[in-house]
Design a protein around this motif. Structure first.
Motif, PDB file in Angstrom:
ATOM      1  N   PHE A 150       9.412   8.870 -15.219  1.00 32.91           N
ATOM      2  CA  PHE A 150       8.441   8.032 -15.919  1.00 32.91           C
ATOM      3  C   PHE A 150       9.084   6.826 -16.593  1.00 32.91           C
ATOM      4  O   PHE A 150       8.466   5.766 -16.682  1.00 32.91           O
ATOM      5  CB  PHE A 150       7.614   8.872 -16.899  1.00 32.91           C
ATOM      6  N   VAL A 151      10.315   6.963 -17.034  1.00 31.67           N
ATOM      7  CA  VAL A 151      11.018   5.812 -17.603  1.00 31.67           C
ATOM      8  C   VAL A 151      11.151   4.721 -16.538  1.00 31.67           C
ATOM      9  O   VAL A 151      10.869   3.544 -16.788  1.00 31.67           O
ATOM     10  CB  VAL A 151      12.405   6.225 -18.146  1.00 31.67           C
ATOM     11  N   VAL A 152      11.543   5.120 -15.339  1.00 30.76           N
ATOM     12  CA  VAL A 152      11.694   4.136 -14.259  1.00 30.76           C
ATOM     13  C   VAL A 152      10.327   3.605 -13.830  1.00 30.76           C
ATOM     14  O   VAL A 152      10.173   2.403 -13.566  1.00 30.76           O
ATOM     15  CB  VAL A 152      12.471   4.737 -13.068  1.00 30.76           C
ATOM     16  N   LEU A 153       9.327   4.469 -13.783  1.00 26.83           N
ATOM     17  CA  LEU A 153       7.970   4.023 -13.445  1.00 26.83           C
ATOM     18  C   LEU A 153       7.462   2.979 -14.434  1.00 26.83           C
ATOM     19  O   LEU A 153       6.895   1.957 -14.038  1.00 26.83           O
ATOM     20  CB  LEU A 153       7.002   5.209 -13.430  1.00 26.83           C
ATOM     21  N   ILE A 154       7.653   3.230 -15.712  1.00 32.87           N
ATOM     22  CA  ILE A 154       7.192   2.304 -16.749  1.00 32.87           C
ATOM     23  C   ILE A 154       7.910   0.957 -16.616  1.00 32.87           C
ATOM     24  O   ILE A 154       7.316  -0.097 -16.836  1.00 32.87           O
ATOM     25  CB  ILE A 154       7.394   2.906 -18.155  1.00 32.87           C
ATOM     26  N   GLY A 155       9.170   1.011 -16.209  1.00 31.90           N
ATOM     27  CA  GLY A 155       9.927  -0.225 -16.009  1.00 31.90           C
ATOM     28  C   GLY A 155       9.440  -1.040 -14.826  1.00 31.90           C
ATOM     29  O   GLY A 155       9.775  -2.212 -14.692  1.00 31.90           O
ATOM     30  N   GLY A 156       8.635  -0.432 -13.960  1.00 25.45           N
ATOM     31  CA  GLY A 156       8.073  -1.155 -12.826  1.00 25.45           C
ATOM     32  C   GLY A 156       9.069  -1.521 -11.748  1.00 25.45           C
ATOM     33  O   GLY A 156       8.823  -2.418 -10.946  1.00 25.45           O
ATOM     34  N   ALA A 157      10.187  -0.848 -11.713  1.00 27.79           N
ATOM     35  CA  ALA A 157      11.235  -1.155 -10.734  1.00 27.79           C
ATOM     36  C   ALA A 157      11.111  -0.215  -9.533  1.00 27.79           C
ATOM     37  O   ALA A 157      11.740   0.838  -9.483  1.00 27.79           O
ATOM     38  CB  ALA A 157      12.601  -1.030 -11.382  1.00 27.79           C
ATOM     39  N   THR A 158      10.284  -0.618  -8.562  1.00 25.99           N
ATOM     40  CA  THR A 158      10.015   0.232  -7.394  1.00 25.99           C
ATOM     41  C   THR A 158      11.295   0.569  -6.641  1.00 25.99           C
ATOM     42  O   THR A 158      11.502   1.715  -6.249  1.00 25.99           O
ATOM     43  CB  THR A 158       9.011  -0.471  -6.458  1.00 25.99           C
TER      44      THR A 158
ATOM     45  N   MET B   9       0.815  -1.195   0.000  1.00 25.45           N
ATOM     46  CA  MET B   9       0.000   0.000   0.000  1.00 25.45           C
ATOM     47  C   MET B   9       0.863   1.266   0.000  1.00 25.45           C
ATOM     48  O   MET B   9       0.653   2.164  -0.798  1.00 25.45           O
ATOM     49  CB  MET B   9      -0.932  -0.060   1.221  1.00 25.45           C
ATOM     50  N   LEU B  10       1.843   1.322   0.920  1.00 29.58           N
ATOM     51  CA  LEU B  10       2.713   2.505   0.972  1.00 29.58           C
ATOM     52  C   LEU B  10       3.546   2.634  -0.295  1.00 29.58           C
ATOM     53  O   LEU B  10       3.824   3.751  -0.749  1.00 29.58           O
ATOM     54  CB  LEU B  10       3.618   2.461   2.199  1.00 29.58           C
ATOM     55  N   GLY B  11       3.925   1.499  -0.858  1.00 27.01           N
ATOM     56  CA  GLY B  11       4.670   1.534  -2.108  1.00 27.01           C
ATOM     57  C   GLY B  11       3.850   2.136  -3.241  1.00 27.01           C
ATOM     58  O   GLY B  11       4.365   2.890  -4.065  1.00 27.01           O
ATOM     59  N   THR B  12       2.566   1.821  -3.269  1.00 22.57           N
ATOM     60  CA  THR B  12       1.680   2.374  -4.295  1.00 22.57           C
ATOM     61  C   THR B  12       1.527   3.876  -4.115  1.00 22.57           C
ATOM     62  O   THR B  12       1.595   4.640  -5.082  1.00 22.57           O
ATOM     63  CB  THR B  12       0.292   1.688  -4.231  1.00 22.57           C
TER      64      THR B  12
ATOM     65  N   LEU C 223       3.019   9.352  -5.799  1.00 21.33           N
ATOM     66  CA  LEU C 223       3.657  10.628  -5.449  1.00 21.33           C
ATOM     67  C   LEU C 223       4.880  10.896  -6.329  1.00 21.33           C
ATOM     68  O   LEU C 223       5.107  12.036  -6.743  1.00 21.33           O
ATOM     69  CB  LEU C 223       4.043  10.648  -3.964  1.00 21.33           C
ATOM     70  N   ALA C 224       5.646   9.866  -6.621  1.00 23.75           N
ATOM     71  CA  ALA C 224       6.801  10.027  -7.517  1.00 23.75           C
ATOM     72  C   ALA C 224       6.323  10.475  -8.890  1.00 23.75           C
ATOM     73  O   ALA C 224       6.931  11.358  -9.524  1.00 23.75           O
ATOM     74  CB  ALA C 224       7.592   8.726  -7.622  1.00 23.75           C
ATOM     75  N   GLY C 225       5.229   9.884  -9.363  1.00 20.80           N
ATOM     76  CA  GLY C 225       4.662  10.297 -10.644  1.00 20.80           C
ATOM     77  C   GLY C 225       4.230  11.755 -10.623  1.00 20.80           C
ATOM     78  O   GLY C 225       4.433  12.488 -11.594  1.00 20.80           O
TER      79      GLY C 225
ATOM     80  N   LEU D 216       9.909   5.392   1.381  1.00 17.37           N
ATOM     81  CA  LEU D 216       8.766   4.497   1.205  1.00 17.37           C
ATOM     82  C   LEU D 216       9.012   3.501   0.070  1.00 17.37           C
ATOM     83  O   LEU D 216       8.667   2.318   0.179  1.00 17.37           O
ATOM     84  CB  LEU D 216       7.499   5.297   0.938  1.00 17.37           C
ATOM     85  N   LEU D 217       9.594   3.979  -1.016  1.00 13.93           N
ATOM     86  CA  LEU D 217       9.864   3.094  -2.144  1.00 13.93           C
ATOM     87  C   LEU D 217      10.943   2.066  -1.805  1.00 13.93           C
ATOM     88  O   LEU D 217      10.864   0.909  -2.225  1.00 13.93           O
ATOM     89  CB  LEU D 217      10.281   3.902  -3.372  1.00 13.93           C
ATOM     90  N   LEU D 218      11.933   2.479  -1.050  1.00 11.46           N
ATOM     91  CA  LEU D 218      13.039   1.577  -0.733  1.00 11.46           C
ATOM     92  C   LEU D 218      12.664   0.500   0.287  1.00 11.46           C
ATOM     93  O   LEU D 218      13.243  -0.590   0.280  1.00 11.46           O
ATOM     94  CB  LEU D 218      14.257   2.367  -0.252  1.00 11.46           C
ATOM     95  N   VAL D 219      11.686   0.795   1.143  1.00  8.21           N
ATOM     96  CA  VAL D 219      11.287  -0.218   2.135  1.00  8.21           C
ATOM     97  C   VAL D 219      10.121  -1.082   1.648  1.00  8.21           C
ATOM     98  O   VAL D 219       9.774  -2.065   2.298  1.00  8.21           O
ATOM     99  CB  VAL D 219      10.932   0.413   3.502  1.00  8.21           C
ATOM    100  N   SER D 220       9.544  -0.700   0.499  1.00  6.65           N
ATOM    101  CA  SER D 220       8.394  -1.504   0.023  1.00  6.65           C
ATOM    102  C   SER D 220       8.840  -2.614  -0.909  1.00  6.65           C
ATOM    103  O   SER D 220       9.933  -2.745  -1.316  1.00  6.65           O
ATOM    104  CB  SER D 220       7.384  -0.607  -0.677  1.00  6.65           C
TER     105      SER D 220
END
Length: 125
Positions: free
Chosen positions: A65-73, A1-4, A9-11, A121-125
């Motif tokens: 967005f490049v990293v977001l599209i790659g799905g690499a949280t 949930m926090l990762g989402t 927020l990153a987006g 949040l991204l690093l712990v999720s």
């Protein structure tokens, strides 16, 4: 949930910096709000430098967005952590230029703080 939440927020950070870059690219005088007093936005040479900054802002947002599209949280977390140096540097530039502390801390410092939270949040999720 926090990762989402952090991913969304990153987006939003990505969209925000792209919008700032586009506005500064099309109307460099808008960059006067950056926080540096007596910004000579009418000077063509200075406007060229503002355009350089605008292009870099747009590219920074697109990289998110490049990293977001790659799905690499996890990678997005590291990217956001490193990119936090940008608003920190901006705050230091404003302070060094005797700009308003409200801009340094309220705009750039707050952005850096939000980015740090997103990174964590991204690093712990």
């Amino acid at each position: 949930m926090l990762g989402t939440v952090a991913t969304v927020l990153a987006g939003l950070i990505g969209v925000g910096i792209i919008v700032i870059g586009v506005l500064a690219f099309w109307a460099p005088q808008n960059a006067a709000g950056f926080g540096i007093p007596d910004t000579p936005t009418a000077d063509p040479t200075f406007r060229a430098w503002l355009t350089v900054k605008a292009v870099r802002d747009i590219a920074s947002g697109l990289l998110i967005f490049v990293v977001l599209i790659g799905g690499a949280t996890h990678l997005l977390g590291w990217f956001m952590l490193v990119a936090t140096g940008i608003p920190v540097g901006d705050a230091l530039i404003v302070l060094r230029s005797n700009g308003p502390r409200a801009a340094a801390y309220g705009i750039h410092g707050a952005t850096a703080a939000v980015m740090l939270v997103i990174s964590a949040l991204l690093l712990v999720s």
